[in-house]
Design a protein around this motif. Structure first.
Motif, PDB file in Angstrom:
ATOM      1  N   ASP A   1       0.835  -1.230   0.135  1.00 45.16           N
ATOM      2  CA  ASP A   1       0.134   0.042   0.014  1.00 45.16           C
ATOM      3  C   ASP A   1       1.042   1.178   0.138  1.00 45.16           C
ATOM      4  N   GLU A   2       0.899   1.887  -1.112  1.00 47.81           N
ATOM      5  CA  GLU A   2       2.011   3.020  -1.200  1.00 47.81           C
ATOM      6  C   GLU A   2       1.027   4.486  -1.527  1.00 47.81           C
ATOM      7  N   ILE A   3       0.036   4.580  -1.053  1.00 43.74           N
ATOM      8  CA  ILE A   3      -1.172   5.541  -1.425  1.00 43.74           C
ATOM      9  C   ILE A   3      -0.650   7.072  -0.864  1.00 43.74           C
ATOM     10  N   HIS A   4       0.488   7.127   0.123  1.00 47.55           N
ATOM     11  CA  HIS A   4       0.897   8.309   0.593  1.00 47.55           C
ATOM     12  C   HIS A   4       2.256   8.675  -0.226  1.00 47.55           C
ATOM     13  N   ALA A   5       2.583   7.990  -1.129  1.00 44.13           N
ATOM     14  CA  ALA A   5       3.934   7.900  -1.870  1.00 44.13           C
ATOM     15  C   ALA A   5       4.172   9.542  -2.667  1.00 44.13           C
ATOM     16  N   PRO A   6       3.070  10.042  -3.040  1.00 45.35           N
ATOM     17  CA  PRO A   6       3.197  11.524  -3.680  1.00 45.35           C
ATOM     18  C   PRO A   6       3.578  12.379  -2.631  1.00 45.35           C
ATOM     19  N   LEU A   7       3.233  12.325  -1.256  1.00 44.72           N
ATOM     20  CA  LEU A   7       3.527  13.297  -0.328  1.00 44.72           C
ATOM     21  C   LEU A   7       4.778  12.860   0.401  1.00 44.72           C
ATOM     22  N   VAL A   8       5.749  12.465   0.059  1.00 42.92           N
ATOM     23  CA  VAL A   8       6.993  12.012   0.364  1.00 42.92           C
ATOM     24  C   VAL A   8       7.974  13.411   0.712  1.00 42.92           C
ATOM     25  N   TYR A   9       8.248  13.729   1.649  1.00 43.75           N
ATOM     26  CA  TYR A   9       8.923  14.897   1.808  1.00 43.75           C
ATOM     27  C   TYR A   9      10.135  15.141   0.961  1.00 43.75           C
ATOM     28  N   HIS A  10      10.871  16.427   0.732  1.00 43.58           N
ATOM     29  CA  HIS A  10      12.305  16.512  -0.200  1.00 43.58           C
ATOM     30  C   HIS A  10      12.939  16.157   0.723  1.00 43.58           C
ATOM     31  N   GLY A  11      13.895  15.313   0.013  1.00 43.74           N
ATOM     32  CA  GLY A  11      15.257  14.844   0.571  1.00 43.74           C
ATOM     33  C   GLY A  11      15.149  13.331   0.988  1.00 43.74           C
ATOM     34  N   VAL A  12      13.858  12.841   1.188  1.00 45.92           N
ATOM     35  CA  VAL A  12      13.602  11.636   1.575  1.00 45.92           C
ATOM     36  C   VAL A  12      13.536  10.538   0.311  1.00 45.92           C
ATOM     37  N   GLU A  13      14.330   9.670   0.556  1.00 40.78           N
ATOM     38  CA  GLU A  13      14.389   8.661  -0.680  1.00 40.78           C
ATOM     39  C   GLU A  13      13.162   7.647  -0.434  1.00 40.78           C
TER      40      GLU A  13
ATOM     41  N   GLU B   1       6.394  23.341  23.385  1.00 46.24           N
ATOM     42  CA  GLU B   1       5.831  24.666  24.254  1.00 46.24           C
ATOM     43  C   GLU B   1       4.781  23.960  25.295  1.00 46.24           C
ATOM     44  N   HIS B   2       3.681  23.462  24.588  1.00 49.53           N
ATOM     45  CA  HIS B   2       2.333  23.130  25.416  1.00 49.53           C
ATOM     46  C   HIS B   2       2.279  21.637  25.942  1.00 49.53           C
ATOM     47  N   LEU B   3       2.910  20.984  25.184  1.00 51.08           N
ATOM     48  CA  LEU B   3       2.702  19.388  25.836  1.00 51.08           C
ATOM     49  C   LEU B   3       4.235  18.511  25.831  1.00 51.08           C
ATOM     50  N   PRO B   4       4.980  19.239  26.536  1.00 52.72           N
ATOM     51  CA  PRO B   4       6.394  18.784  26.636  1.00 52.72           C
ATOM     52  C   PRO B   4       6.596  17.220  27.068  1.00 52.72           C
ATOM     53  N   GLU B   5       5.607  16.772  27.637  1.00 49.76           N
ATOM     54  CA  GLU B   5       5.925  15.215  28.072  1.00 49.76           C
ATOM     55  C   GLU B   5       5.593  14.316  26.918  1.00 49.76           C
ATOM     56  N   VAL B   6       4.771  14.962  25.723  1.00 44.23           N
ATOM     57  CA  VAL B   6       4.546  14.029  24.796  1.00 44.23           C
ATOM     58  C   VAL B   6       5.537  13.896  23.734  1.00 44.23           C
ATOM     59  N   LYS B   7       5.849  12.418  23.307  1.00 38.40           N
ATOM     60  CA  LYS B   7       6.993  12.585  22.354  1.00 38.40           C
ATOM     61  C   LYS B   7       6.179  12.246  20.790  1.00 38.40           C
ATOM     62  N   PHE B   8       7.055  12.821  20.200  1.00 40.04           N
ATOM     63  CA  PHE B   8       6.835  13.095  18.554  1.00 40.04           C
ATOM     64  C   PHE B   8       7.909  12.575  17.739  1.00 40.04           C
ATOM     65  N   HIS B   9       7.937  11.617  16.865  1.00 38.49           N
ATOM     66  CA  HIS B   9       9.018  11.407  15.949  1.00 38.49           C
ATOM     67  C   HIS B   9       8.485  12.094  14.444  1.00 38.49           C
ATOM     68  N   PRO B  10       8.998  12.963  13.974  1.00 40.29           N
ATOM     69  CA  PRO B  10       8.708  13.712  12.939  1.00 40.29           C
ATOM     70  C   PRO B  10       8.593  12.794  11.800  1.00 40.29           C
ATOM     71  N   PRO B  11       7.257  12.685  10.971  1.00 40.92           N
ATOM     72  CA  PRO B  11       7.278  11.950   9.950  1.00 40.92           C
ATOM     73  C   PRO B  11       8.049  12.351   8.565  1.00 40.92           C
ATOM     74  N   GLU B  12       8.383  11.325   7.723  1.00 38.11           N
ATOM     75  CA  GLU B  12       8.924  11.498   6.506  1.00 38.11           C
ATOM     76  C   GLU B  12       8.008  11.726   5.267  1.00 38.11           C
ATOM     77  N   ALA B  13       6.725  11.767   5.264  1.00 38.15           N
ATOM     78  CA  ALA B  13       5.723  11.627   4.327  1.00 38.15           C
ATOM     79  C   ALA B  13       4.466  12.155   4.888  1.00 38.15           C
ATOM     80  N   SER B  14       3.468  12.944   4.407  1.00 39.66           N
ATOM     81  CA  SER B  14       2.037  12.893   4.545  1.00 39.66           C
ATOM     82  C   SER B  14       1.972  14.009   5.643  1.00 39.66           C
TER      83      SER B  14
END
Length: 392
Positions: free
Chosen positions: A204-216, A311-324
């Motif tokens: 399932d590659e439906i988010h492929a057009p929204l891959v960020y710049h610089g991500v292979e 700033e507002h939810l510092p205890e919440v962890k978030f790994h930045p996505p590479e697409a979408s």
């Protein structure tokens, strides 16, 4: 909206709450009027001009019958795949279907082994479980490892599942909800296992057009000979150009890979949505500038979300996505002792997707939709921050 020649992201996402609440589609119509929706994967965006023109022209022609040909949409997708991903596709390798779910369900039903199992890797797209039900198959879950740092294949677990008899792997790449884009090396290792155990990979590659710049990004069928021998890829334009209600799925096979003889492309074309086909052709062939603007906006949203959470939810962890435009929020190390989405709906009037909808591995997580304006994203996180920390 009156478009400039090349509308900015601010123009494309400049839609008031009141106008969005006039929409009858799911995201805004299925929440109370005081709730900010950041859940189902719809964007708060104006459609691309070429898509509007294609649909309006069909209405002007009173043209709402069965699809007559796949040639235009097939060529548009093939050109896009060549230009964006260096993927050369022959027309007879492409078939048009109602949507990704329908194509996947038919393929899973055909290729599942004697135990009728399909391997998935949670936390994963919540609708996969629905696809499995429609296909009459059952999930074998091999959770991704190290999810807080992006998520990786558990190759030992995958091999154990294949060795036990599972014959289909349902892959999500780019990954929903993590936004992970798996490397060519990772995909190659998965392909080798699939080939070794005579399994089929539905990618399932439906988010492929929204891959960020610089991500292979590597489409499955381009990864290796083993991937081409084992795989079928599934694409749509509906997520990346925001017209999920117009049905059109695209399945791509290789010359050496699997495909059921009884899955007739002529029949699947006739079953598809005519206006979805028109919109898809216009998306891939004439709406690339719109896509690039939207994609750049989501890259910027990722940075904004990182700052807003700090700033507002510092205890919440978030790994930045590479697409979408989806964000996977980790509440595991906080004091919150209830389902995060339920808490924030009650206390902040913000609607998120429950993490558990993406498999048991999603406990303690929530999915947030960043597909909105910068201003609305700020309102969403500030509202959540005001409700934080939870009462002891």
């Amino acid at each position: 909206m009156t478009y400039t020649t090349h509308p900015t992201a601010d123009e494309l996402f400049d839609i008031s709450d009141d106008r969005l609440r006039e929409r009858a589609s799911l995201k805004w119509s299925n929440v109370d009027v005081d709730v900010l929706p950041a859940w189902v994967a719809e964007m708060d965006v104006h459609l691309a001009p070429a898509i509007i023109d294609a649909l309006q022209n069909a209405i002007t022609r009173h043209d709402a019958g069965y699809p007559g040909s796949a040639e235009g949409v097939t060529q548009a997708f093939s050109d896009f795949a060549r230009d964006r991903w260096n993927w050369n596709i022959e027309p007879d390798q492409v078939s048009i279907h109602v949507d990704a779910a329908t194509a996947a369900a038919k393929l899973m039903r055909h290729y599942a082994g004697a135990d009728r199992s399909v391997m998935i890797m949670p936390p994963v797209y919540n609708r996969f479980y629905d696809w499995l039900d429609v296909g009459g198959v059952r999930p074998v879950e091999v959770p991704l490892t190290d999810v807080p740092n992006g998520g990786y294949f558990d190759l030992d677990g995958i091999e154990a599942g294949l060795k036990a008899g599972t014959k289909v792997i349902l892959l999500c790449n780019p990954h929903n909800p993590l936004g992970r884009v798996f490397s060519r090396q990772e995909l190659s290792e998965l392909a080798e296992l699939a080939e070794r155990y005579d399994a089929v990979v539905l990618s399932d590659e439906i988010h492929a057009p929204l891959v960020y710049h610089g991500v292979e990004y590597s489409p499955w069928l381009t990864v290796s000979e083993a991937a081409a021998n084992t795989g079928i890829a599934i694409h749509t334009a509906t997520k990346s150009w925001n017209f999920a209600g117009l049905k059109c799925g695209i399945a791509i096979r290789s010359t050496t890979g699997p495909w059921p003889d009884d899955l007739d492309p002529k029949t699947s074309l006739t079953d598809s949505g005519f206006w979805g086909i028109l919109a898809t052709e216009a998306a891939f062939s004439q709406s690339r500038d719109w896509l690039d603007t939207v994609r750049e906006h989501f890259e910027a949203q990722t940075g904004r979300l990182t700052q807003l959470l700090a700033e507002h939810l510092p205890e919440v962890k978030f790994h930045p996505p590479e697409a979408s435009f989806l964000a996977w929020l980790d509440f595991g190390d906080t004091d919150l002792r209830e389902e995060p989405s339920e808490y924030f709906l009650r206390e902040a009037r913000v609607a998120l997707n429950p993490g558990t909808r993406f498999g048991a591995a999603g406990e303690g997580y929530a999915r947030l939709n960043m597909g909105t304006s910068a201003q609305r994203l700020e309102r969403i996180i500030k509202a959540m921050g005001k409700a934080w920390p939870p009462a002891a």
